[in-house]
Write an enzyme that holds these catalytic residues in place. Structure first.
Site, PDB file in Angstrom:
ATOM      1  N   GLY A  13       0.908  -1.091  -0.069  1.00 15.50           N
ATOM      2  CA  GLY A  13      -0.020   0.110   0.025  1.00 15.50           C
ATOM      3  C   GLY A  13       1.052   1.098  -0.011  1.00 15.50           C
ATOM      4  N   ARG A  40      10.556  -1.035  -4.379  1.00 14.20           N
ATOM      5  CA  ARG A  40       9.366  -0.954  -5.197  1.00 14.20           C
ATOM      6  C   ARG A  40       9.628   0.281  -5.868  1.00 14.20           C
ATOM      7  NH1 ARG A  40       3.894  -2.964  -3.289  1.00 14.20           N
ATOM      8  NH2 ARG A  40       3.705  -3.669  -5.655  1.00 14.20           N
ATOM      9  N   ASP A  50      -1.157   4.930  -6.477  1.00 10.21           N
ATOM     10  CA  ASP A  50       0.267   4.621  -6.162  1.00 10.21           C
ATOM     11  C   ASP A  50       1.012   5.888  -6.416  1.00 10.21           C
ATOM     12  OD1 ASP A  50      -0.829   1.882  -6.223  1.00 10.21           O
ATOM     13  OD2 ASP A  50       0.944   1.816  -4.980  1.00 10.21           O
ATOM     14  N   GLN A  76      -5.161  -8.732  -3.199  1.00 10.78           N
ATOM     15  CA  GLN A  76      -5.427  -7.857  -2.135  1.00 10.78           C
ATOM     16  C   GLN A  76      -7.017  -7.690  -1.821  1.00 10.78           C
ATOM     17  OE1 GLN A  76      -3.454  -7.546  -4.589  1.00 10.78           O
ATOM     18  NE2 GLN A  76      -1.658  -6.516  -4.217  1.00 10.78           N
ATOM     19  N   ASN A 124      -2.218   3.023 -10.300  1.00 10.39           N
ATOM     20  CA  ASN A 124      -2.721   2.242  -9.366  1.00 10.39           C
ATOM     21  C   ASN A 124      -2.680   0.814  -9.800  1.00 10.39           C
ATOM     22  OD1 ASN A 124      -4.056   2.187  -6.766  1.00 10.39           O
ATOM     23  ND2 ASN A 124      -5.919   1.617  -7.857  1.00 10.39           N
ATOM     24  N   LYS A 125      -3.288  -0.077  -8.970  1.00  4.31           N
ATOM     25  CA  LYS A 125      -3.159  -1.278  -8.979  1.00  4.31           C
ATOM     26  C   LYS A 125      -3.714  -1.974 -10.431  1.00  4.31           C
ATOM     27  CE  LYS A 125      -1.952  -3.943  -6.987  1.00  4.31           C
ATOM     28  NZ  LYS A 125      -0.530  -4.235  -7.133  1.00  4.31           N
TER      29      LYS A 125
HETATM   30  O1  MRU Z   1       0.936  -3.888  -4.852  1.00  4.51           O
HETATM   31  P1  MRU Z   1       0.258  -3.110  -3.670  1.00  4.51           P
HETATM   32  O2  MRU Z   1      -0.587  -3.986  -3.001  1.00  4.51           O
HETATM   33  O3  MRU Z   1       1.025  -2.442  -2.765  1.00  4.51           O
HETATM   34  O4  MRU Z   1      -0.739  -1.884  -4.460  1.00  4.51           O
HETATM   35  C1  MRU Z   1      -1.628  -1.155  -3.601  1.00  4.51           C
HETATM   36  C2  MRU Z   1      -2.573  -0.346  -4.310  1.00  4.51           C
HETATM   37  O5  MRU Z   1      -2.362  -0.290  -5.643  1.00  4.51           O
HETATM   38  C3  MRU Z   1      -3.259   0.640  -3.763  1.00  4.51           C
HETATM   39  O6  MRU Z   1      -4.432   0.793  -4.522  1.00  4.51           O
HETATM   40  C4  MRU Z   1      -2.475   1.872  -3.436  1.00  4.51           C
HETATM   41  O7  MRU Z   1      -1.295   1.569  -2.734  1.00  4.51           O
HETATM   42  C5  MRU Z   1      -3.422   3.004  -3.001  1.00  4.51           C
HETATM   43  S1  MRU Z   1      -4.279   2.644  -1.466  1.00  4.51           S
HETATM   44  C6  MRU Z   1      -3.236   3.104  -0.326  1.00  4.51           C
END
Ligand code: MRU
Length: 356
Positions: free
Chosen positions: A57, A93, A244, A203, A254-255
């Protein structure tokens, strides 16, 4: 590892706790089946937890990285160690800008201090300040986002769709998009939430459903592929997601899967709302095309997490692509909700105004 309940005195979920010389992280790879905390004692251990998504996150990895630097310079309070720990954690990351943002804050706060106890104290104080800032930002996003989505013009009982995990596991406090969801529920304006699985690492299925269950919020889990059809069928009043990295022109990383949701929302005339703290905005990044998209291991696509460990979904040699994020153009974003307010139809001007 410890089986300590990862909650605070008020019963709220706590993803990270910074003790005197240990950072305790709720192991997000083990949820929802096992609630266990990992004791992290060095920058390398924190970086590894971030890479494995035991800590994940965007805002949370920023806070964790800041704590990782503080741990390392507590053991060796020198300028060389400050630089080495910062570089190590920055490489963990690439996509979420909160990581580099938090590390730069710690570096800038600690670098002017004399080597020794003063440098260590400055790094620790800044890590704690970052945590406090992101906690406050969560409340700000919750209030602004609930005002926006719960306006008088909106349905009295909203049916929202969300993607990935954006709650207390992803950011201090109540999170980002899920903080808005929780606030709408608190105000009596929420009917229910559709949560996507968010393959490949699930997630949504593992973490968002776990959080919504703890919060007592009505929800249904859907496979990612069901989202567009349910939106087209009129089952969703608005989509709300986290972010992100937000570029200076309002493009949003974002994801993976977020872009498809934005297209479906646009085609069906429902709001597509993005929530994130201003620490997720990267003013140095002109547009989404400049955002580095993390490519993760093929094994994540070929398998799925289960209670007993990863289970194979495809033949061992199957070739895969595994981009962890995608970019949604600003033109598809109805509003960006931050702790400082809302940018409707985000543009270079409205984004700059949020950062002013
Ligand atoms: O790969 P992750 O689980 O770290 O990805 C997280 C996301 O894409 C969230 O939607 C993003 O960090 C925003 S929420 C705090």
């Amino acid at each position: 590892m410890t089986a300590t309940k990862p909650t605070n005195a008020a019963g709220a979920l706590v993803a990270l706790r910074f003790d005197r010389d240990v950072l305790w992280a709720l192991d997000q790879t083990a949820l929802p089946w096992h609630e266990r905390e990992l004791p992290l004692r060095s920058a390398a251990e924190v970086a590894d937890a971030i890479k494995r998504l035991a800590i994940r996150g965007a805002p949370l990895i920023g806070v964790a990285a800041a704590c990782g630097v503080a741990l390392e310079v507590a053991a060796d309070p020198t300028a060389a160690t400050l630089a080495r720990a910062t570089d190590l954690l920055k490489a963990a990351r690439p996509t979420a800008v909160n990581l580099a943002w938090a590390l730069e804050r710690v570096r800038a706060a600690a670098a002017p201090a004399p080597e020794g106890a003063a440098l260590a104290a400055a790094a620790r104080a800044e890590a704690e300040a970052i945590h406090a800032d992101q906690l406050a930002a969560s409340d700000g996003m919750a209030a602004h986002g609930a005002d926006l989505l719960g306006s008088d013009a909106a349905p009295a009982q909203l049916r929202l769709l969300t993607h990935c995990n954006t709650g207390a596991l992803a950011a201090p406090g109540r999170g980002t998009a899920l903080a808005v969801v929780a606030e709408l529920a608190r105000r009596g304006r929420l009917e229910r939430v559709l949560a996507t699985e968010s393959r490949p690492l699930l997630q949504g299925a593992r973490l968002t459903v776990y959080e919504l269950g703890r919060l007592g919020i009505a929800h249904e889990l859907i496979v990612d592929a069901a989202a567009a059809g349910l939106i087209a069928a009129g089952a969703v009043d608005a989509v709300i997601v986290g972010c992100d990295r937000v570029a200076a022109n309002g493009d949003v990383a974002n994801k993976v899967g977020t872009y498809g949701l934005a297209l479906a929302a646009h085609a069906n005339g429902i709001p597509f709302v993005v929530a994130g703290p201003t620490s997720t905005i990267d003013p140095a990044c002109p547009s989404g095309a400049a955002i580095a998209i993390e490519e993760r291991a093929a094994g994540e696509v070929r398998s799925a997490a289960t209670e007993t460990g990863p289970q194979a979904l495809a033949a061992a040699q199957t070739s895969c692509r595994n981009p962890a994020f995608d970019v949604t153009p600003a033109a598809l974003v109805t509003a960006l909700v931050t702790e400082r307010g809302v940018a409707r139809e985000p543009s270079p001007e409205s984004i700059a105004k949020l950062l002013a």
